[in-house]
Design a protein around this motif. Sequence first.
Motif, PDB file in Angstrom:
ATOM      1  N   GLY A   1       0.835  -1.285   0.152  1.00 50.74           N
ATOM      2  CA  GLY A   1      -0.033   0.315   0.277  1.00 50.74           C
ATOM      3  C   GLY A   1       0.991   1.385  -0.345  1.00 50.74           C
ATOM      4  N   ASN A   2       0.360   3.027  -0.455  1.00 49.71           N
ATOM      5  CA  ASN A   2       0.918   3.650  -0.297  1.00 49.71           C
ATOM      6  C   ASN A   2       0.450   4.248   0.818  1.00 49.71           C
TER       7      ASN A   2
ATOM      8  N   ASN B   1       1.688   9.120   3.548  1.00 50.35           N
ATOM      9  CA  ASN B   1      -0.107  10.026   4.592  1.00 50.35           C
ATOM     10  C   ASN B   1       0.691  10.480   5.656  1.00 50.35           C
TER      11      ASN B   1
ATOM     12  N   ASN C   1      -0.752   1.753   5.532  1.00 46.95           N
ATOM     13  CA  ASN C   1      -1.677   2.057   5.113  1.00 46.95           C
ATOM     14  C   ASN C   1      -2.175   0.276   4.919  1.00 46.95           C
TER      15      ASN C   1
HETATM   16  C1  LIG Z   1      -3.003   2.927   0.740  1.00 47.87           C
HETATM   17  O1  LIG Z   1      -2.610   2.408  -0.596  1.00 47.87           O
HETATM   18  C2  LIG Z   1      -3.696   2.736  -1.440  1.00 47.87           C
HETATM   19  C3  LIG Z   1      -3.244   1.492  -3.119  1.00 47.87           C
HETATM   20  O2  LIG Z   1      -1.680   2.797  -2.866  1.00 47.87           O
HETATM   21  C4  LIG Z   1      -3.956   3.604  -2.064  1.00 47.87           C
HETATM   22  O3  LIG Z   1      -5.492   3.905  -2.804  1.00 47.87           O
HETATM   23  C5  LIG Z   1      -4.593   4.248  -0.907  1.00 47.87           C
HETATM   24  O4  LIG Z   1      -5.033   6.240  -1.028  1.00 47.87           O
HETATM   25  C6  LIG Z   1      -3.530   4.182  -0.020  1.00 47.87           C
HETATM   26  N1  LIG Z   1      -4.503   5.060   1.587  1.00 47.87           N
HETATM   27  C7  LIG Z   1      -4.248   5.613   2.137  1.00 47.87           C
HETATM   28  C8  LIG Z   1      -4.755   6.386   3.644  1.00 47.87           C
HETATM   29  O5  LIG Z   1      -2.786   6.490   2.189  1.00 47.87           O
END
Ligand SMILES: *[C@@H]1O[C@H](CO)[C@@H](O)[C@H](O)[C@H]1NC(C)=O
Length: 239
Positions: A86-87, A90, A95
Amino acid sequence: MPHKQHTYNKIRESLIKMMVSQSLIPIAILALAIIFSVNAYDPSPLQDFCVAIDDLNGVFVNGRFCKDPVQVNAEDFFFSGLNVPGNTDNQVGSNVTTVNVDQIPGLNTMGISLVRIDYAPYGQNPPHTHPRGSEILVLVKGTLYVGFVSSNQDNNRLFAKVLQPGDVFVFPIGMIHFQVNVGRVPAVAFAGLSSQNAGVITIANAVFGSNPPINPEVLARAFQLDPYIVKELQARFGP
Ligand SMILES: *[C@@H]1O[C@H](CO)[C@@H](O)[C@H](O)[C@H]1NC(C)=O
């Protein structure tokens, strides 16, 4: 809990007796609703599977409708992509990729689900609880400082550990818990949860980011903070 079960059985018996003797149908329906709601808890499936299907014409019945078993196929039990990070770019640096009944309809009534959690260096999965499931986490990469806090009854004790790859830790249902990547490289963990949809309450978001906001005076007293600071937190987490 044999004693509790015994009490429920007694209540059940006396309610049924009352219903039979006075034929109070509306009260009977209410009583049955109470009896069954007491037991509502990711129930054991009553069949091989009950693959979830959206039925917009139906009523919500604490779960999902079952797809016709004849129509069920392997795809209903399948998910692909948990190898993809996951990204973590943030505010908290983590994630969570969730694989629950929303992603795998075949998990309906099974009482289990799965997540992948990615952590940026020094990122964290902030304090949160799962209202409907216990969690068992295995670290596969990196170093995590993890912990949970027990309830008031147990004097809010912190149970914490530093995990290395291969280490496993349990977060009991409902307890506030967190994980922090204390290493200089990304960390990856997977966790199983004892619910098809365990739910998440992130403490900061629920308390300071509710919609509409909780009266700041209430939070100022509760957290022993200046109302000015509460308002700042609410601005940060608010809707
Ligand atoms: C988590 O990762 C997904 C895939 O990269 C992304 O779409 C999503 O926005 C991410 N969520 C957060 C909270 O950063």
